[in-house]
Design a protein around this motif. Structure first.
Motif, PDB file in Angstrom:
ATOM      1  N   UNK A 181      16.141 -18.073 -28.892  1.00  0.00           N
ATOM      2  CA  UNK A 181      16.025 -16.815 -28.159  1.00  0.00           C
ATOM      3  C   UNK A 181      14.803 -16.827 -27.231  1.00  0.00           C
ATOM      4  N   UNK A 182      13.659 -17.159 -27.805  1.00  0.00           N
ATOM      5  CA  UNK A 182      12.420 -17.017 -27.032  1.00  0.00           C
ATOM      6  C   UNK A 182      12.200 -18.127 -26.019  1.00  0.00           C
ATOM      7  N   UNK A 183      12.685 -19.334 -26.335  1.00  0.00           N
ATOM      8  CA  UNK A 183      12.498 -20.422 -25.384  1.00  0.00           C
ATOM      9  C   UNK A 183      13.742 -20.599 -24.520  1.00  0.00           C
ATOM     10  N   UNK A 184      14.767 -19.758 -24.774  1.00  0.00           N
ATOM     11  CA  UNK A 184      16.003 -19.831 -24.011  1.00  0.00           C
ATOM     12  C   UNK A 184      16.561 -21.251 -24.072  1.00  0.00           C
ATOM     13  N   UNK A 185      16.634 -21.751 -25.293  1.00  0.00           N
ATOM     14  CA  UNK A 185      16.893 -23.167 -25.487  1.00  0.00           C
ATOM     15  C   UNK A 185      18.338 -23.412 -25.892  1.00  0.00           C
ATOM     16  N   UNK A 186      18.867 -24.517 -25.414  1.00  0.00           N
ATOM     17  CA  UNK A 186      20.177 -24.980 -25.863  1.00  0.00           C
ATOM     18  C   UNK A 186      19.932 -25.989 -26.978  1.00  0.00           C
ATOM     19  N   UNK A 187      20.610 -25.800 -28.097  1.00  0.00           N
ATOM     20  CA  UNK A 187      20.291 -26.637 -29.247  1.00  0.00           C
ATOM     21  C   UNK A 187      21.542 -27.317 -29.776  1.00  0.00           C
ATOM     22  N   UNK A 188      21.388 -28.606 -30.063  1.00  0.00           N
ATOM     23  CA  UNK A 188      22.447 -29.350 -30.741  1.00  0.00           C
ATOM     24  C   UNK A 188      21.863 -29.817 -32.057  1.00  0.00           C
ATOM     25  N   UNK A 189      22.501 -29.433 -33.184  1.00  0.00           N
ATOM     26  CA  UNK A 189      21.905 -29.885 -34.426  1.00  0.00           C
ATOM     27  C   UNK A 189      22.897 -30.529 -35.366  1.00  0.00           C
ATOM     28  N   UNK A 190      22.362 -31.515 -36.101  1.00  0.00           N
ATOM     29  CA  UNK A 190      23.115 -32.172 -37.165  1.00  0.00           C
ATOM     30  C   UNK A 190      22.688 -31.490 -38.448  1.00  0.00           C
ATOM     31  N   UNK A 191      23.644 -31.151 -39.291  1.00  0.00           N
ATOM     32  CA  UNK A 191      23.204 -30.545 -40.544  1.00  0.00           C
ATOM     33  C   UNK A 191      24.232 -30.756 -41.638  1.00  0.00           C
ATOM     34  N   UNK A 192      23.746 -30.855 -42.858  1.00  0.00           N
ATOM     35  CA  UNK A 192      24.626 -30.939 -44.024  1.00  0.00           C
ATOM     36  C   UNK A 192      24.722 -29.588 -44.718  1.00  0.00           C
TER      37      UNK A 192
END
Lengths: 258, 408
Positions: free
Chosen positions: A203-214
């Motif tokens: 939200x604050x950095x207006x960031x696009x995020x791709x994450x790997x998670x289990x």
């Protein structure tokens, strides 16, 4: 139509005869929180390594904001706007917390200063150095690490090391942030805190995020879209809810009834 | 002009005496010994010792850049020094006879620059394999480089063969050690400035985690090669200075053993600790010279044994885990920090902001980690802002209450 930040076309790599990833088609739109999940050995980290230039893809292409970045070096990929964290935390252990962040800031065009200027401590060096320090302090304050800024990164507790790694990645001013299993080795309480951190970064950095998670709780809690990998192939993709209820996905994770 | 004023005010605002103390000690040292040297009241042997200390310091801090900050093991530093020494001596002898005679100081400066540059070229060449090789393998490459350089210099008649170059045109005067110390100070400032800049941080990032450094956009190839070039440039200067203090410069003075001597200075001083390298360089040089003076003639063989024993003892003292508690009370670092604190207090009107007790509170300390039982007690207690913490356990010495609150 929103801007497409990352696009991969039939991305794949083979190590000898083994195809660790094949035909991976990701399309990440600006502002997305995109999850990449799959059982162990499905090739999730391989895809990350292909995007960030650790491995050169055998097939396919990677586009960042429409620009072909296939086969660029890790340094150039980072400069073009992809920052990542690692599955097993890789901080600069023998450097202080603030210096860790300042390493990430070094390529910022605002803080240009060549080696000769550094050695002779010209006014330009002083200006950039002070500005960098202030910038790093601001970032650390956002992540609640300001108090610990002069400690060695090695001495931080696990949760804070994760936060520092994210802060360091954000310091490189990326367009896309790749998080490789950020919740690995965390207890439920720390995971919850991490979830808040990631939401806040988005939200604050207006960031696009791709994450790997289990951790499915984390995935279903924060991701909008998912791609499921199995044995290097895309199993399915789409909205989080649909994907998690897909019988194929459940089969891949929990095994067949027989 | 305005820019300059802003610059100096910025410098003044951020000036911390602690960071510059080594420079002042160096300057004070030079200012004390310079008049003695200029008036010629120092013995030849003392002057020679000071010269030796000076160029050892330059060599040690230049190696410290590679070993301590880039984290690569280099066993060929004497090779870079010998290139500097040979080129410098040749230049002073053959190419500038007129200049060396009329102005030996200028000839020395030119020799230092050219010798340093010649060494830097080879630093670049050695830096290239450093991109691919790591650890032991790079160490072997540098070791081979040192041997090759020595052999080539011994075979080339141009460089005087095994006899070496008779260093007739050198800058020989009572002022040489002052020049050496000034050069040492300048190279110390240059290295420190490099380390404390963003480039230095990039180099340390490569040392700590190369994969992460790459992912953070650090130009690993450039930084590695630059460190090798910078380090060998300064080593070349050290070689020229070493040549200037000797009558003949022969390649056999720069053997593998000498590389190890420099490495010992860096390791004993502590990896990545430039001030430590300076102290270690001074102590080891003094030790070497005094042992040479004690064991003369037929006793000379014993000298190496004693030297090795002393080194082993120092290594045990600095590294043995059993001596940790003793070191924490009487270690060099403790005295150094006490000393710096005293000096800083002497020169600053303000009270010291950093309080050692407070610092310890934030640092990692196993002694304050609560035990399982204590942890359970802490976790099971319901803490609300207006309710102060009361331990379930009966306080054995009445202070559990306070410490429990501190831990929370």
């Amino acid at each position: 139509m929103a801007e497409i930040i990352l696009k991969t076309e039939n991305l794949g790599i083979s190590f000898g005869g083994l195809k660790a990833a094949e035909d991976v088609n990701l399309e990440i739109v600006k502002g997305d929180m995109y999850g990449l999940i799959g059982p162990n050995g499905a090739g999730k980290t391989t895809v990350f390594n292909l995007i960030t230039g650790v491995y050169k893809p055998t097939f396919g292409k990677v586009f960042l904001c429409g620009k072909d970045i296939t086969g660029e070096s890790q340094m150039n990929v980072n400069k073009l706007g992809v920052a990542r964290t690692f599955q097993n935390i890789r901080l600069f252990n023998n450097m202080s917390v603030i210096k860790n962040v300042m390493v990430g800031l070094a390529n910022n065009p605002d803080y240009k200063c060549n080696i000769a200027q550094s050695i002779f401590r010209t006014p330009e060096f002083m200006r950039t150095e002070i500005a960098m320090r202030e910038h790093a302090k601001k970032l650390l304050e956002v992540f609640g690490l300001l108090e610990e800024r002069n400690q060695l990164a090695y001495n931080l507790p696990y949760g804070k090391q994760r936060k520092l790694e994210i802060a360091r990645a954000l310091a490189t001013n990326p367009k896309l942030l790749l998080l490789d299993e950020p919740a690995a080795g965390m207890n439920p309480h720390e995971t919850e805190e991490l979830m808040e951190t990631i939401k806040f970064v988005r939200k604050d950095f207006d960031m696009t995020i791709l994450l790997i998670e289990h951790d499915m709780k984390l995935v279903s809690g924060i991701c909008d879209k998912l791609t499921v990998l199995n044995f290097g192939h895309e199993l399915c993709k789409g909205e989080t809810k649909e994907v998690l209820n897909n019988p194929e996905v459940i089969k891949a994770y929990l095994g067949d009834e027989n | 002009m305005n820019g300059f004023i802003r610059y100096f005010s910025a410098v003044k605002a951020r000036f911390k005496l602690k960071n510059y103390l080594t420079y002042f000690i160096f300057l004070a040292f030079i200012l004390i010994f310079a008049p003695l040297g200029l008036t010629g009241s120092l013995k030849m042997s003392t002057e020679f010792m000071l010269e030796q200390i000076g160029y050892s310091i330059v060599a040690a801090i230049s190696l410290s850049l590679v070993v301590g900050f880039l984290g690569e093991l280099s066993l060929g530093h004497a090779g870079f020094m010998s290139i500097g020494a040979m080129v410098g001596a040749l230049l002073q002898n053959k190419l500038y006879p007129s200049l060396s005679a009329s102005s030996p100081f200028l000839a020395l400066v030119i020799a230092m620059i050219v010798g340093g540059l010649a060494a830097a070229v080879f630093g670049f060449i050695i830096g290239l394999p450093a991109l691919r090789l790591k650890g032991d393998y790079l160490a072997i490459v540098t070791l081979a480089f040192c041997q090759i350089v020595q052999t080539i210099f011994e075979q080339l008649p141009f460089f005087g063969g095994t006899l070496g170059i008779a260093n007739a045109a050198r800058y020989s005067s009572h002022k040489l050690f002052i020049v050496i110390f000034v050069v040492a100070l300048i190279s110390l400032v240059a290295i420190n400035n490099f380390i404390k800049s963003k480039h230095g941080r990039a180099v340390m990032a490569i040392r700590d985690n190369e994969i992460a450094a790459r992912a953070m956009g650090v130009n690993v190839s450039f930084n590695k090669i630059f460190v090798f070039v910078f380090s060998s440039f300064i080593a070349g200067i050290a070689g020229v200075l070493m040549a200037a203090s000797k009558n003949t410069v022969a390649a056999n003075a720069f053997t593998y053993n000498y590389s190890i001597d420099i490495l010992v200075m860096v390791v004993l001083g502590g990896m990545g600790n430039i001030n430590g390298s300076i102290v270690a360089a001074t102590l080891i040089t003094v030790l070497n010279i005094s042992l040479n003076n004690v064991f003369t003639g037929s006793m000379a063989a014993i000298k190496n044994i004693v030297y090795a024993l002393v080194l082993i003892l120092i290594v045990i003292y600095t590294n043995a885990p059993g001596l940790k508690s003793f070191r924490e009370k009487h270690g060099f670092g403790v005295y150094w920090s006490k000393f710096t604190a005293k000096i800083v207090k002497l020169f600053s009107k303000k009270e010291l902001k950093q309080d050692p007790a407070k610092e310890k509170e934030f640092g990692a300390d196993w002694s304050k980690v609560p035990t399982k039982v204590e942890m359970d007690a802490i976790l099971s207690t319901d803490l609300t802002p207006d309710k102060s913490y009361v331990s379930d356990k009966p306080a054995p010495d009445g202070k559990t209450d306070g410490s429990g609150k501190g831990d929370k």
